[in-house]
Design a protein around this motif. Structure first.
Motif, mmCIF file in Angstrom:
data_model
loop_
_atom_site.group_PDB
_atom_site.id
_atom_site.type_symbol
_atom_site.label_atom_id
_atom_site.label_comp_id
_atom_site.label_asym_id
_atom_site.label_seq_id
_atom_site.Cartn_x
_atom_site.Cartn_y
_atom_site.Cartn_z
ATOM 1 N N ALA A 115 29.923 15.645 4.749
ATOM 2 C CA ALA A 115 30.781 15.227 3.836
ATOM 3 C C ALA A 115 32.063 14.528 4.723
ATOM 4 O O ALA A 115 32.488 13.263 4.427
ATOM 5 C CB ALA A 115 31.395 15.993 2.709
ATOM 6 N N PHE A 116 32.747 15.776 5.531
ATOM 7 C CA PHE A 116 33.809 15.362 6.322
ATOM 8 C C PHE A 116 33.650 14.070 7.376
ATOM 9 O O PHE A 116 34.388 12.990 7.432
ATOM 10 C CB PHE A 116 34.461 16.236 7.294
ATOM 11 C CG PHE A 116 35.211 17.221 6.276
ATOM 12 C CD1 PHE A 116 36.564 16.924 6.379
ATOM 13 C CD2 PHE A 116 34.795 18.226 5.836
ATOM 14 C CE1 PHE A 116 37.472 17.742 5.548
ATOM 15 C CE2 PHE A 116 35.564 19.071 5.072
ATOM 16 C CZ PHE A 116 37.207 18.915 4.932
ATOM 17 N N VAL A 135 40.214 14.790 0.453
ATOM 18 C CA VAL A 135 38.843 14.690 1.379
ATOM 19 C C VAL A 135 38.160 16.238 1.454
ATOM 20 O O VAL A 135 36.942 16.303 1.371
ATOM 21 C CB VAL A 135 39.029 14.619 2.804
ATOM 22 C CG1 VAL A 135 37.975 14.759 3.648
ATOM 23 C CG2 VAL A 135 39.647 13.131 2.856
ATOM 24 N N ALA A 136 38.982 17.223 1.213
ATOM 25 C CA ALA A 136 38.412 18.787 1.355
ATOM 26 C C ALA A 136 37.726 18.859 -0.202
ATOM 27 O O ALA A 136 36.828 19.455 -0.158
ATOM 28 C CB ALA A 136 39.691 19.663 1.320
ATOM 29 N N ASN A 213 41.449 16.530 14.802
ATOM 30 C CA ASN A 213 40.035 16.264 14.362
ATOM 31 C C ASN A 213 39.058 17.381 14.904
ATOM 32 O O ASN A 213 38.499 17.268 15.888
ATOM 33 C CB ASN A 213 39.736 15.050 14.798
ATOM 34 C CG ASN A 213 38.404 14.411 14.118
ATOM 35 O OD1 ASN A 213 37.782 14.939 13.343
ATOM 36 N ND2 ASN A 213 38.168 13.310 14.468
ATOM 37 N N VAL A 214 38.985 18.391 13.880
ATOM 38 C CA VAL A 214 38.086 19.484 14.446
ATOM 39 C C VAL A 214 36.678 19.271 14.292
ATOM 40 O O VAL A 214 35.922 19.904 14.781
ATOM 41 C CB VAL A 214 38.698 20.716 13.346
ATOM 42 C CG1 VAL A 214 39.955 21.145 13.658
ATOM 43 C CG2 VAL A 214 38.355 20.252 12.050
ATOM 44 N N PHE A 215 36.210 18.079 13.681
ATOM 45 C CA PHE A 215 35.023 18.184 13.435
ATOM 46 C C PHE A 215 34.581 16.721 14.108
ATOM 47 O O PHE A 215 33.585 15.755 14.047
ATOM 48 C CB PHE A 215 34.356 17.906 12.277
ATOM 49 C CG PHE A 215 34.578 19.079 11.230
ATOM 50 C CD1 PHE A 215 34.253 20.295 11.812
ATOM 51 C CD2 PHE A 215 35.441 18.877 9.995
ATOM 52 C CE1 PHE A 215 34.261 21.296 11.174
ATOM 53 C CE2 PHE A 215 35.554 20.335 9.459
ATOM 54 C CZ PHE A 215 35.021 21.357 9.848
ATOM 55 N N HIS A 216 35.381 16.279 15.307
ATOM 56 C CA HIS A 216 35.056 15.040 15.906
ATOM 57 C C HIS A 216 33.624 14.726 16.454
ATOM 58 O O HIS A 216 33.066 13.909 16.691
ATOM 59 C CB HIS A 216 36.247 14.828 16.912
ATOM 60 C CG HIS A 216 36.221 15.808 18.153
ATOM 61 N ND1 HIS A 216 36.656 16.855 18.213
ATOM 62 C CD2 HIS A 216 35.660 15.507 19.374
ATOM 63 C CE1 HIS A 216 36.542 17.388 19.266
ATOM 64 N NE2 HIS A 216 35.835 16.833 19.945
#
Length: 231
Positions: A115-116, A135-136, A213-216
């Motif tokens: 989803a992120f 977003v969360a 951006n931890v999920f880049h």
């Protein structure tokens, strides 16, 4: 032609799934016991679904004109393998303690990360800026919606094949459970989906608030025109 490691991975998994599919069909044709035949038919469906699911990432990439990171595809296929082949056909859900709980927690996390990634794709393509809390919450609701849909699938499979995916019967004696005990597995699965998704949403929220951006590495990206021409 030289095959990439990802292509070889897909070939191996598809051969395994197809071999299981065909072998279960053959055994089901010659099975005399109705209960055994029903189980073989169930295994045939599971291995068939495993084979079909290996084509999902490529289909999404083509239809959505996007690039999915290779490791995300591998994780997806391995997760399907853990469910369809190990969990259902090899009875890991019954014989391996907490197998179901582990997979539901991981799936909740995976769909929240997805989803992120989808929100990131929207931000890049439409130049839309969404608040971190929105977003969360979207990621949490998205993950829970997928989990709820899966429970509906389990209910449908149990109703059609007479299986026990929702564990409304005792897995060993097959005696029907009563009252809240019959709902325990379904509710536990949804709670674990929630916990897995919540952890990811908190991490993602903090990352957005701190501009990190931890999920880049998990980002699904639009294909560029040069890559489209090459393909």
């Amino acid at each position: 032609m030289k095959k990439t490691r990802l292509e070889i991975f897909y070939i191996v998994i598809r051969i395994l799934s197809l071999a299981l599919f065909l072998s279960n069909i053959i055994f089901a044709i010659f099975a005399k016991d109705d209960s055994h035949k029903s189980r073989l038919i169930f295994n045939t469906v599971q291995s068939g679904l495993m084979f079909i699911f290996t084509f999902f990432p490529a289909y999404i990439e083509k239809k959505g004109n996007v690039d999915i990171p290779n490791f995300m595809e591998i994780i997806f296929v391995i997760f399907c393998l853990c469910h369809f082949i190990l969990g259902e056909i090899s009875d890991f859900y019954i014989n391996v303690p907490h197998w179901d709980s582990i997979l539901h927690t991981i799936s909740g996390s995976m769909f929240a990360i997805l989803a992120f990634s989808l929100i990131g794709l929207l931000n890049d393509s439409k130049k839309v800026t969404l608040s971190p809390i929105f977003v969360a919450l979207f990621a949490l609701c998205f993950s829970m919606a997928v989990g709820a849909c899966w429970e509906i699938v389990e209910f449908g499979v149990d109703s059609f094949f007479g299986t026990n995916m929702q564990r409304f019967d005792n897995s060993v004696t097959r005696d029907p459970l009563m009252g809240q005990n019959a709902l325990m597995d379904t509710m536990k699965d949804l709670i674990l989906d929630f916990i897995g998704a919540l952890i990811i949403c908190i991490v993602g929220f903090i990352g957005m608030k701190t501009k990190t951006n931890v999920f880049h590495k998990w980002q699904i990206e639009k294909r560029n025109k040069n890559k489209e021409v090459e393909e």
